[in-house]
Design a protein around this motif. Structure first.
Motif, mmCIF file in Angstrom:
data_model
loop_
_atom_site.group_PDB
_atom_site.id
_atom_site.type_symbol
_atom_site.label_atom_id
_atom_site.label_comp_id
_atom_site.label_asym_id
_atom_site.label_seq_id
_atom_site.Cartn_x
_atom_site.Cartn_y
_atom_site.Cartn_z
ATOM 1 N N PRO A 34 47.173 5.989 54.089
ATOM 2 C CA PRO A 34 47.938 6.754 53.101
ATOM 3 C C PRO A 34 47.694 8.257 53.180
ATOM 4 O O PRO A 34 48.609 9.049 52.960
ATOM 5 N N ALA A 35 46.470 8.664 53.486
ATOM 6 C CA ALA A 35 46.176 10.101 53.606
ATOM 7 C C ALA A 35 46.968 10.715 54.754
ATOM 8 O O ALA A 35 47.556 11.802 54.620
ATOM 9 N N THR A 36 47.002 10.017 55.876
ATOM 10 C CA THR A 36 47.771 10.503 57.024
ATOM 11 C C THR A 36 49.255 10.571 56.677
ATOM 12 O O THR A 36 49.948 11.524 57.064
ATOM 13 N N ALA A 37 49.736 9.582 55.929
ATOM 14 C CA ALA A 37 51.138 9.574 55.516
ATOM 15 C C ALA A 37 51.452 10.779 54.630
ATOM 16 O O ALA A 37 52.523 11.384 54.734
ATOM 17 N N CYS A 38 50.513 11.145 53.761
ATOM 18 C CA CYS A 38 50.738 12.284 52.861
ATOM 19 C C CYS A 38 50.860 13.593 53.631
ATOM 20 O O CYS A 38 51.602 14.502 53.212
ATOM 21 N N VAL A 39 50.155 13.702 54.734
ATOM 22 C CA VAL A 39 50.298 14.908 55.565
ATOM 23 C C VAL A 39 51.743 15.009 56.045
ATOM 24 O O VAL A 39 52.359 16.090 56.019
ATOM 25 N N ARG A 40 52.303 13.902 56.483
ATOM 26 C CA ARG A 40 53.669 13.899 56.995
ATOM 27 C C ARG A 40 54.706 14.046 55.874
ATOM 28 O O ARG A 40 55.718 14.723 56.039
ATOM 29 N N GLY A 81 56.674 11.442 42.126
ATOM 30 C CA GLY A 81 56.044 12.660 41.634
ATOM 31 C C GLY A 81 54.584 12.507 41.272
ATOM 32 O O GLY A 81 53.953 13.454 40.787
ATOM 33 N N ARG A 82 54.010 11.353 41.524
ATOM 34 C CA ARG A 82 52.605 11.133 41.181
ATOM 35 C C ARG A 82 51.671 11.719 42.241
ATOM 36 O O ARG A 82 50.523 12.036 41.945
ATOM 37 N N VAL A 83 52.137 11.804 43.461
ATOM 38 C CA VAL A 83 51.378 12.477 44.519
ATOM 39 C C VAL A 83 52.201 13.670 44.975
ATOM 40 O O VAL A 83 53.321 13.519 45.461
ATOM 41 N N ARG A 84 51.656 14.862 44.789
ATOM 42 C CA ARG A 84 52.424 16.081 45.082
ATOM 43 C C ARG A 84 51.583 17.163 45.765
ATOM 44 O O ARG A 84 52.121 18.152 46.256
ATOM 45 N N ASP A 85 50.258 16.970 45.772
ATOM 46 C CA ASP A 85 49.375 17.952 46.401
ATOM 47 C C ASP A 85 48.078 17.248 46.777
ATOM 48 O O ASP A 85 47.934 16.031 46.595
ATOM 49 N N THR A 86 47.117 18.008 47.304
ATOM 50 C CA THR A 86 45.883 17.379 47.770
ATOM 51 C C THR A 86 45.098 16.745 46.628
ATOM 52 O O THR A 86 44.520 15.661 46.789
ATOM 53 N N ASP A 125 47.939 20.442 54.163
ATOM 54 C CA ASP A 125 47.016 20.993 55.148
ATOM 55 C C ASP A 125 46.094 19.868 55.633
ATOM 56 O O ASP A 125 45.335 19.299 54.841
ATOM 57 N N PRO A 126 46.127 19.513 56.916
ATOM 58 C CA PRO A 126 45.301 18.402 57.398
ATOM 59 C C PRO A 126 43.808 18.644 57.237
ATOM 60 O O PRO A 126 43.031 17.691 57.106
ATOM 61 N N TYR A 127 43.399 19.916 57.206
ATOM 62 C CA TYR A 127 41.986 20.212 56.996
ATOM 63 C C TYR A 127 41.580 19.866 55.562
ATOM 64 O O TYR A 127 40.493 19.334 55.323
ATOM 65 N N GLU A 128 42.449 20.173 54.622
ATOM 66 C CA GLU A 128 42.159 19.832 53.231
ATOM 67 C C GLU A 128 42.171 18.326 53.020
ATOM 68 O O GLU A 128 41.370 17.779 52.250
ATOM 69 N N VAL A 129 43.072 17.637 53.703
ATOM 70 C CA VAL A 129 43.128 16.184 53.590
ATOM 71 C C VAL A 129 41.861 15.564 54.175
ATOM 72 O O VAL A 129 41.270 14.641 53.596
ATOM 73 N N ALA A 130 41.415 16.084 55.318
ATOM 74 C CA ALA A 130 40.174 15.589 55.914
ATOM 75 C C ALA A 130 38.984 15.838 54.988
ATOM 76 O O ALA A 130 38.089 14.991 54.853
ATOM 77 N N ALA A 131 38.983 16.983 54.323
ATOM 78 C CA ALA A 131 37.899 17.281 53.386
ATOM 79 C C ALA A 131 37.923 16.318 52.202
ATOM 80 O O ALA A 131 36.867 15.877 51.718
ATOM 81 N N ALA A 132 39.123 15.979 51.729
ATOM 82 C CA ALA A 132 39.243 15.028 50.624
ATOM 83 C C ALA A 132 38.701 13.663 51.031
ATOM 84 O O ALA A 132 38.013 12.993 50.250
ATOM 85 N N LEU A 133 38.995 13.243 52.247
ATOM 86 C CA LEU A 133 38.478 11.967 52.739
ATOM 87 C C LEU A 133 36.958 12.019 52.877
ATOM 88 O O LEU A 133 36.265 11.033 52.576
ATOM 89 N N ALA A 134 36.443 13.143 53.322
ATOM 90 C CA ALA A 134 34.993 13.283 53.450
ATOM 91 C C ALA A 134 34.310 13.170 52.092
ATOM 92 O O ALA A 134 33.255 12.538 51.952
ATOM 93 N N ALA A 179 43.317 11.588 43.988
ATOM 94 C CA ALA A 179 43.276 10.658 42.864
ATOM 95 C C ALA A 179 43.941 9.332 43.241
ATOM 96 O O ALA A 179 43.447 8.246 42.899
ATOM 97 N N PHE A 180 45.061 9.421 43.943
ATOM 98 C CA PHE A 180 45.759 8.217 44.402
ATOM 99 C C PHE A 180 44.873 7.408 45.345
ATOM 100 O O PHE A 180 44.761 6.179 45.216
ATOM 101 N N LEU A 181 44.233 8.076 46.278
ATOM 102 C CA LEU A 181 43.370 7.385 47.238
ATOM 103 C C LEU A 181 42.170 6.743 46.544
ATOM 104 O O LEU A 181 41.758 5.633 46.898
ATOM 105 N N THR A 182 41.620 7.428 45.565
ATOM 106 C CA THR A 182 40.476 6.880 44.833
ATOM 107 C C THR A 182 40.860 5.582 44.125
ATOM 108 O O THR A 182 40.133 4.578 44.191
#
Length: 221
Positions: free
Chosen positions: A151-157, A32-37, A162-171, A42-45
């Motif tokens: 890990p970001a790609t895994a979270c999409v699956r 439950g620590r990762v549940r949204d973008t 939303d892969p666009y939001e995930v890409a924005a987070a990585l950017a 925060a997890f990726l950071t």
């Protein structure tokens, strides 16, 4: 130099086995620590500034031609979880196999002979970078990128994000990634494996051991 080789090495489609691993994201999602973008970011950071920094420094040192045996021992000492150690060596073995096909080099052959069951992934990555004529800075960047992109790609699956939001987070994370890579290179070029960063992420170690015990899981780690 070597920009094309860097892009190939950092490409998730490079057959190094990383696509089968979530970098702790699967266990973090179940906890439950990762549940949204936002929580993913925060997890990726946190991952970038701990295990990402350590991996980037080890990769940079290997790319600089430092002793792979000592670097592998340093990686072992910085990986408390037995499950993570096994995963790192499994990924290192797969990466080395792909790198030897792409960039034949005596350093890759020596690493394969010294560690038939697999060197740690970060050491294999740095040695592959050396074989591909990449710089320590480029090796560090590839390692830091891998620490968050997988890990970001895994979270999409896992979460259907939303892969666009995930890409924005990585950017948005990119400036921190560059800073981590720069710090990793500075530490690596000191030339002493014992002085490399040893930033810890205890929850990732706990998650790895928990994940290893699951009977049903989407990712290998």
């Amino acid at each position: 130099m070597g920009l094309s080789a860097l892009l190939l090495l950092a490409d998730g489609r490079f057959p190094a086995g990383g696509h089968a691993h979530s970098g702790g994201a699967e266990a973090a999602v179940r906890a439950g620590r990762v549940r949204d973008t936002a929580s993913m970011a925060a997890f990726l950071t946190g991952r970038l500034h701990t295990t990402g920094l350590v991996s980037a420094a080890l990769a940079a040192a290997a790319a600089a031609g430092q002793d792979a045996g000592r670097l592998d021992a340093a990686a072992e000492a910085r990986t408390p979880s037995p499950a993570l150690r096994a995963t790192s060596r499994r990924l290192g073995r797969q990466l080395l196999r792909a790198a030897r096909a792409a960039w034949p080099h005596p350093g890759l052959d020596r690493l394969a002979a010294e560690f038939p069951r697999g060197a740690h992934q970060s050491v294999a990555l740095g040695t592959a970078a050396l074989a591909a004529a990449l710089t320590p800075a480029q090796a560090a960047t590839a390692a830091a990128h891998e620490s968050v992109n997988g890990p970001a790609t895994a979270c999409v699956r896992l979460l259907g994000l939303d892969p666009y939001e995930v890409a924005a987070a990585l950017a948005r994370l990119a400036p921190q990634l560059d800073a981590v890579a720069e710090a990793a290179v500075a530490a690596a070029l000191c030339g002493d494996p014992d002085a490399l960063p040893a930033a810890s992420a205890p929850l990732l170690d706990v998650y790895a051991e928990q994940h290893h015990s699951w009977k049903v899981r989407l990712f290998a780690s």
